[in-house]
Design a protein around this motif. Structure first.
Motif, PDB file in Angstrom:
ATOM      1  N   LEU A  79     -74.153 -22.463 -51.496  1.00  0.00           N
ATOM      2  CA  LEU A  79     -74.050 -21.632 -53.301  1.00  0.00           C
ATOM      3  C   LEU A  79     -72.460 -21.159 -53.188  1.00  0.00           C
ATOM      4  O   LEU A  79     -71.431 -20.006 -53.712  1.00  0.00           O
ATOM      5  N   LEU A  80     -71.736 -22.341 -53.376  1.00  0.00           N
ATOM      6  CA  LEU A  80     -69.953 -22.222 -53.415  1.00  0.00           C
ATOM      7  C   LEU A  80     -69.914 -22.907 -54.283  1.00  0.00           C
ATOM      8  O   LEU A  80     -70.172 -24.156 -55.030  1.00  0.00           O
ATOM      9  N   LEU A  81     -69.455 -22.856 -55.516  1.00  0.00           N
ATOM     10  CA  LEU A  81     -68.189 -23.824 -56.743  1.00  0.00           C
ATOM     11  C   LEU A  81     -67.508 -23.803 -56.828  1.00  0.00           C
ATOM     12  O   LEU A  81     -66.415 -22.391 -56.830  1.00  0.00           O
ATOM     13  N   LYS A  82     -66.564 -24.413 -57.112  1.00  0.00           N
ATOM     14  CA  LYS A  82     -64.785 -24.772 -56.885  1.00  0.00           C
ATOM     15  C   LYS A  82     -64.176 -25.189 -58.288  1.00  0.00           C
ATOM     16  O   LYS A  82     -65.143 -27.002 -58.884  1.00  0.00           O
ATOM     17  N   MET A  83     -62.737 -24.657 -58.721  1.00  0.00           N
ATOM     18  CA  MET A  83     -62.486 -25.520 -59.878  1.00  0.00           C
ATOM     19  C   MET A  83     -61.149 -25.309 -59.547  1.00  0.00           C
ATOM     20  O   MET A  83     -60.758 -24.128 -59.103  1.00  0.00           O
ATOM     21  N   THR A  98     -80.357 -13.696 -54.007  1.00  0.00           N
ATOM     22  CA  THR A  98     -80.858 -13.723 -55.575  1.00  0.00           C
ATOM     23  C   THR A  98     -80.885 -14.824 -56.096  1.00  0.00           C
ATOM     24  O   THR A  98     -82.074 -14.918 -56.802  1.00  0.00           O
ATOM     25  N   SER A  99     -80.362 -16.206 -55.890  1.00  0.00           N
ATOM     26  CA  SER A  99     -80.998 -17.602 -55.392  1.00  0.00           C
ATOM     27  C   SER A  99     -82.588 -17.989 -55.414  1.00  0.00           C
ATOM     28  O   SER A  99     -82.859 -18.935 -56.363  1.00  0.00           O
ATOM     29  N   TYR A 100     -82.796 -16.955 -54.019  1.00  0.00           N
ATOM     30  CA  TYR A 100     -84.117 -17.229 -53.546  1.00  0.00           C
ATOM     31  C   TYR A 100     -84.997 -17.314 -54.398  1.00  0.00           C
ATOM     32  O   TYR A 100     -86.227 -17.238 -54.539  1.00  0.00           O
TER      33      TYR A 100
END
Length: 176
Positions: A79-83, A98-100
């Motif tokens: 559950l990780l977003l890198k930019m 929260t995702s679940y």
């Protein structure tokens, strides 16, 4: 919802995949600024959002075009977003609970919509039936099962000292 419907651009492009089995033509679309990061290191891009009138657990969905605009790399397992950002790489972490909860709510909403759609189809089909076929036949009351074995059977006692323990075998079989 907090949308000013007068600022939406009309849209006639249907899309699929948000609610299983349901296609949708959006009310319209709006371009909004989306920012990730902190005051010291952030990234802002303008993203087009389709605005819909159906219930879902998601408030906004960033698709592959949005991720490409941010040059973001998602890792769904963590559950990780890198930019990239002006002062280094931004790492945005999701919350597993929260995702679940969102996914469970989305499944529940999908099931409710599917059941609702099926009820409408059944009601429409019932309206088209002749009146004599709209009655549900009364259930015959029987004390014994309607099922019967295909081949002849016999009941045998499993143990001589416990005659209440029995089984059913084919009539042509030997009980010993």
């Amino acid at each position: 919802m907090g949308y000013d419907m007068t600022s939406l651009v009309p849209s006639d492009q249907a899309f699929y995949g948000i609610i299983p089995g349901a296609g949708l033509t959006p009310v319209g679309w709006a371009t909004l600024p989306v920012t990730f990061g902190t005051r010291d290191n952030y990234r802002t891009e303008y993203i087009n959002f389709e605005v819909t009138e159906f219930e879902t657990s998601y408030h906004a969905i960033l698709g592959s075009l949005s991720l490409a605009k941010f040059m973001a790399i998602p890792n769904h397992t963590y559950l990780l977003l890198k930019m990239p950002a002006p002062k280094g790489v931004l790492s945005i972490y999701g919350d597993l609970q929260t995702s679940y909860a969102c996914e469970a709510k989305n499944i529940e909403l999908s099931d409710t919509l599917e059941r609702s759609k099926n009820l409408v189809l059944v009601a429409q089909a019932a309206k088209n039936l002749p009146a004599d076929q709209q009655q549900i036949p009364a259930k015959e009351s029987t004390s014994e099962s309607q099922l019967a074995p295909v081949v002849a059977t016999k009941t045998i006692v499993l143990r001589d000292d416990e005659p209440h323990k029995t089984t059913v075998i084919g009539a042509s079989l030997d009980s010993a």
